[in-house]
Motif scaffolding. Structure first.
Motif, PDB file in Angstrom:
ATOM      1  N   THR A  33       0.835  -1.205   0.000  1.00 47.04           N
ATOM      2  CA  THR A  33       0.000   0.000   0.000  1.00 47.04           C
ATOM      3  C   THR A  33       0.866   1.249   0.000  1.00 47.04           C
ATOM      4  O   THR A  33       0.603   2.219  -0.720  1.00 47.04           O
ATOM      5  N   GLU A  34       1.921   1.237   0.803  1.00 42.97           N
ATOM      6  CA  GLU A  34       2.836   2.377   0.864  1.00 42.97           C
ATOM      7  C   GLU A  34       3.474   2.625  -0.498  1.00 42.97           C
ATOM      8  O   GLU A  34       3.579   3.776  -0.937  1.00 42.97           O
ATOM      9  N   ASP A  48     -11.581   0.473  -2.879  1.00 41.48           N
ATOM     10  CA  ASP A  48     -11.920  -0.598  -3.818  1.00 41.48           C
ATOM     11  C   ASP A  48     -10.740  -0.894  -4.739  1.00 41.48           C
ATOM     12  O   ASP A  48     -10.390  -2.064  -4.969  1.00 41.48           O
ATOM     13  N   GLU A  49     -10.134   0.155  -5.276  1.00 42.87           N
ATOM     14  CA  GLU A  49      -8.998  -0.024  -6.186  1.00 42.87           C
ATOM     15  C   GLU A  49      -7.806  -0.641  -5.462  1.00 42.87           C
ATOM     16  O   GLU A  49      -7.115  -1.513  -6.003  1.00 42.87           O
ATOM     17  N   LEU A  50      -7.545  -0.163  -4.242  1.00 45.37           N
ATOM     18  CA  LEU A  50      -6.431  -0.716  -3.479  1.00 45.37           C
ATOM     19  C   LEU A  50      -6.620  -2.203  -3.222  1.00 45.37           C
ATOM     20  O   LEU A  50      -5.697  -3.003  -3.397  1.00 45.37           O
ATOM     21  N   ALA A  51      -7.824  -2.574  -2.805  1.00 46.63           N
ATOM     22  CA  ALA A  51      -8.102  -3.979  -2.522  1.00 46.63           C
ATOM     23  C   ALA A  51      -7.903  -4.834  -3.772  1.00 46.63           C
ATOM     24  O   ALA A  51      -7.313  -5.916  -3.721  1.00 46.63           O
ATOM     25  N   LEU A  54      -4.164  -5.038  -4.566  1.00 49.86           N
ATOM     26  CA  LEU A  54      -3.427  -5.804  -3.567  1.00 49.86           C
ATOM     27  C   LEU A  54      -3.849  -7.274  -3.548  1.00 49.86           C
ATOM     28  O   LEU A  54      -3.203  -8.095  -2.893  1.00 49.86           O
ATOM     29  N   GLY A  55      -4.945  -7.584  -4.248  1.00 48.80           N
ATOM     30  CA  GLY A  55      -5.417  -8.957  -4.293  1.00 48.80           C
ATOM     31  C   GLY A  55      -6.017  -9.412  -2.983  1.00 48.80           C
ATOM     32  O   GLY A  55      -5.857 -10.577  -2.586  1.00 48.80           O
TER      33      GLY A  55
END
Length: 229
Positions: A33-34, A48-51, A54-55
Motif C-alpha cells: 500500500t505504501e 476498492d482499487e487498493l483492494a 493488492l489482491g
C-alpha cells in the motif's frame, strides 16, 4: 483530502466482516500500500482499487486501518519514521562530526527519491498529512542545528548562527520536495542535497579548504558557465 467512501465502505469497519490478518500478511499489505501511495499519491485512489490491486478483500484492507484516511496517515507516518531511522543509523556510523551533515543530507535526498510529486502535492494539500510533514520538517531543521552545534563543539565548524543555517536547510528541503528548486536548476534531488552539503561544509568549516572535495554530480547545461575567451 476528500474521503472517497460510500455506505458500503463503512460496513466493514464495525461488523464481523473485518478480518484478523496475521502479522506477516499485514506488514506485506502495508508495504505494498505504501509503495502505491508514495508513487501515485492518495487523493484519487479508492479503497476498492487498493483492494483489487493488492489482491485482497476490502474487509482485509480495513483490518489495516478503519478508514482510508487512517490508512493514508499510517503510510505517511511510516514513511517518515523509517526514513528517519535509516538516516540516523547512517549518521551515527559516521565518526567525523564535520561529515555528519553531509551524511544526513544525503540520507534525506535518498528518502525523497522514494515518493513522487503526486504524493507530495496530496500530502501538503491534506491538513492531517500536512501536519505530519511540518512536524518532520521542523525535526529535520532541529537535527541539522544539533549537528552544527556538535561540529562547533568539536572545533571543526565556526561558531555562527546555527539556527539560521538549519532553517536554510529546512527551506531548501521544502523547495526540493515541491520540485521548484529542481526545475530551476536541473538537478536531481540527490544532487541538490549533495550541493547543499558542499555549501554548508564550505561555509561552516573552521579552516579554509577543510571540507571534502566538491560534489562531482553532473550539472545541467543551464548550470554550466563557460570561461570567457
Amino acid at each position: 483530502m476528500t474521503a472517497q467512501t460510500d455506505s458500503r465502505d463503512r460496513r466493514p469497519r464495525r461488523t464481523a466482516r473485518r478480518r484478523v490478518v496475521d502479522t506477516h500478511r499485514r506488514d506485506e499489505l502495508l508495504r505494498q500500500t505504501e509503495a502505491i501511495i508514495l508513487t501515485e499519491g492518495f487523493t484519487a485512489v479508492t479503497m476498492d482499487e487498493l483492494a483489487q490491486r493488492l489482491g485482497c478483500s476490502k474487509a482485509t484492507l480495513y483490518s489495516l486501518a478503519s478508514t482510508k484516511e487512517q490508512l493514508v496517515l499510517a503510510v505517511t507516518r511510516a514513511f517518515f519514521r523509517d526514513a528517519t531511522a535509516e538516516i540516523e543509523q547512517a549518521v551515527q556510523a559516521e565518526p567525523d562530526p564535520r561529515q555528519r551533515i553531509r551524511v544526513y543530507l544525503t540520507g534525506v535526498g535518498t528518502a525523497m527519491r522514494r515518493h513522487s510529486h503526486a504524493f507530495y502535492d496530496d500530502m501538503v494539500g491534506y491538513e492531517p498529512t500536512a501536519q505530519i510533514y511540518r512536524t518532520n520538517s521542523a525535526a529535520a531543521a532541529h537535527r541539522v542545528h544539533e549537528l552544527i552545534e556538535e561540529g562547533v563543539q568539536a572545533g571543526v565548524f565556526r561558531a555562527l548562527n546555527g539556527h539560521f543555517a538549519a532553517q536554510v536547510v529546512a527551506v531548501t528541503i521544502d523547495a526540493v520536495q515541491s520540485g521548484v528548486l529542481l526545475e530551476s536548476t536541473g538537478l536531481t534531488a540527490g544532487d541538490a542535497f549533495s550541493e547543499l552539503g558542499d555549501l554548508l561544509l564550505d561555509g561552516l568549516s573552521s579552516e579554509p579548504g577543510a571540507s571534502a572535495p566538491p560534489s562531482t554530480a553532473v550539472r545541467s547545461p543551464r548550470d554550466q558557465i563557460s570561461a570567457p575567451r
